[in-house]
Design an enzyme around this catalytic site. Structure first.
Site, PDB file in Angstrom:
ATOM      1  N   ASP A  16      42.431   9.144 -24.089  1.00  0.00           N
ATOM      2  CA  ASP A  16      43.493   9.287 -23.080  1.00  0.00           C
ATOM      3  C   ASP A  16      43.237   8.264 -21.968  1.00  0.00           C
ATOM      4  OD1 ASP A  16      41.399  10.295 -21.568  1.00  0.00           O
ATOM      5  OD2 ASP A  16      42.333  12.233 -21.164  1.00  0.00           O
ATOM      6  N   HIS A  17      43.955   8.414 -20.853  1.00  0.00           N
ATOM      7  CA  HIS A  17      43.821   7.474 -19.737  1.00  0.00           C
ATOM      8  C   HIS A  17      42.390   7.399 -19.192  1.00  0.00           C
ATOM      9  CE1 HIS A  17      44.824  11.479 -18.260  1.00  0.00           C
ATOM     10  NE2 HIS A  17      44.119  11.188 -17.182  1.00  0.00           N
ATOM     11  N   CYS A  70      37.608  11.004 -23.597  1.00  0.00           N
ATOM     12  CA  CYS A  70      38.451  11.435 -22.474  1.00  0.00           C
ATOM     13  C   CYS A  70      37.563  11.340 -21.239  1.00  0.00           C
ATOM     14  CB  CYS A  70      39.043  12.825 -22.715  1.00  0.00           C
ATOM     15  SG  CYS A  70      37.847  14.162 -22.875  1.00  0.00           S
ATOM     16  N   GLY A  71      37.901  12.034 -20.175  1.00  0.00           N
ATOM     17  CA  GLY A  71      37.096  11.902 -18.959  1.00  0.00           C
ATOM     18  C   GLY A  71      35.686  12.432 -19.140  1.00  0.00           C
ATOM     19  N   THR A  72      35.594  13.607 -19.729  1.00  0.00           N
ATOM     20  CA  THR A  72      34.291  14.261 -19.898  1.00  0.00           C
ATOM     21  C   THR A  72      33.788  14.255 -21.335  1.00  0.00           C
ATOM     22  OG1 THR A  72      35.447  16.330 -20.319  1.00  0.00           O
ATOM     23  CG2 THR A  72      34.780  15.912 -18.035  1.00  0.00           C
ATOM     24  N   GLY A  73      34.702  14.104 -22.276  1.00  0.00           N
ATOM     25  CA  GLY A  73      34.392  14.302 -23.703  1.00  0.00           C
ATOM     26  C   GLY A  73      34.749  15.721 -24.128  1.00  0.00           C
ATOM     27  N   GLY A 122      37.565  17.729 -23.553  1.00  0.00           N
ATOM     28  CA  GLY A 122      38.921  17.982 -24.049  1.00  0.00           C
ATOM     29  C   GLY A 122      39.100  17.501 -25.481  1.00  0.00           C
ATOM     30  N   HIS A 125      21.144  16.616 -36.687  1.00  0.00           N
ATOM     31  CA  HIS A 125      21.204  18.069 -36.855  1.00  0.00           C
ATOM     32  C   HIS A 125      22.624  18.581 -37.079  1.00  0.00           C
ATOM     33  CE1 HIS A 125      17.115  18.957 -34.692  1.00  0.00           C
ATOM     34  NE2 HIS A 125      16.997  18.125 -35.703  1.00  0.00           N
ATOM     35  N   ARG A 166      34.196   9.132 -17.885  1.00  0.00           N
ATOM     36  CA  ARG A 166      33.804   9.287 -16.484  1.00  0.00           C
ATOM     37  C   ARG A 166      32.352   9.731 -16.369  1.00  0.00           C
ATOM     38  NH1 ARG A 166      39.411  12.462 -15.116  1.00  0.00           N
ATOM     39  NH2 ARG A 166      40.704  10.598 -14.854  1.00  0.00           N
ATOM     40  N   ARG A 188      22.984  25.377 -41.872  1.00  0.00           N
ATOM     41  CA  ARG A 188      23.718  25.745 -40.652  1.00  0.00           C
ATOM     42  C   ARG A 188      25.106  25.110 -40.639  1.00  0.00           C
ATOM     43  NH1 ARG A 188      18.243  24.736 -37.156  1.00  0.00           N
ATOM     44  NH2 ARG A 188      17.232  26.663 -37.839  1.00  0.00           N
TER      45      ARG A 188
END
Ligand code: RB5
Length: 148
Positions: free
Chosen positions: A7-8, A65-68, A70, A98, A109, A137
């Site tokens: 995204d932006h 994205c900004g944080t990862g 979303g 893992h 960001r 797992r």
């Protein structure tokens, strides 16, 4: 093939990662956003990339994205996707060793370009650990997709 989406808030870093992949000869395709739109939604690019990766054998994705957060939440809703966020070398390595992820999520960001390129390199080169407990797992995770 590595599919890219952002995204932006991940737009600039996506360009940098694309150039990096080109420079090291890794086949990749940018699925957007193709222009900087401050009002776009990470959902749309995460969905596009995740569906491509899920449908194409051997394909992987990088979402930003900004944080990862979303893009990672969205990608993990798609059957066949195992996505994880990496903010440092350890989490990038473990995302593959893992978690055997097929999508790496980054925060535009959060990580600076030089670090982000390093994380991508680590994730691309890493292999799933041969210790059977990790595969066990992962199989339990994918079993959830079948409501088993
Ligand atoms: C967009 O401003 C931002 O919320 C988004 O890129 C992402 O960080 C969400 O997880």
């Amino acid at each position: 093939m590595i599919y890219l989406g952002a995204d932006h808030a991940g737009f600039d870093l996506k360009k940098i990662i694309k150039n990096y992949l080109d420079s090291i000869g890794v086949a990749n395709k940018d699925l957007g956003n193709t222009k900087l739109d401050p009002d776009d939604d990470y959902n749309d690019f995460a969905k596009k990339v995740a569906q491509k990766v899920a449908r194409e054998k051997g394909a992987r994705g990088i979402l930003i994205c900004g944080t990862g957060n979303g893009v990672c939440i969205v990608a993990n809703k798609i059957r066949g996707i195992q996505a994880a966020i990496a903010h440092n070398e350890f989490t990038a390595r473990m995302a593959k060793r893992h978690g055997d992820t097929n999508i790496l999520c980054l925060g535009g960001r959060v990580v600076k370009p030089t670090k982000a390129k390093k994380l991508v390199k680590i994730w691309l080169e890493e292999k799933l650990s041969p210790d059977p407990k990790y595969l066990r797992r992962i199989k339990k995770i994918f079993a959830l997709e079948k409501n088993l």
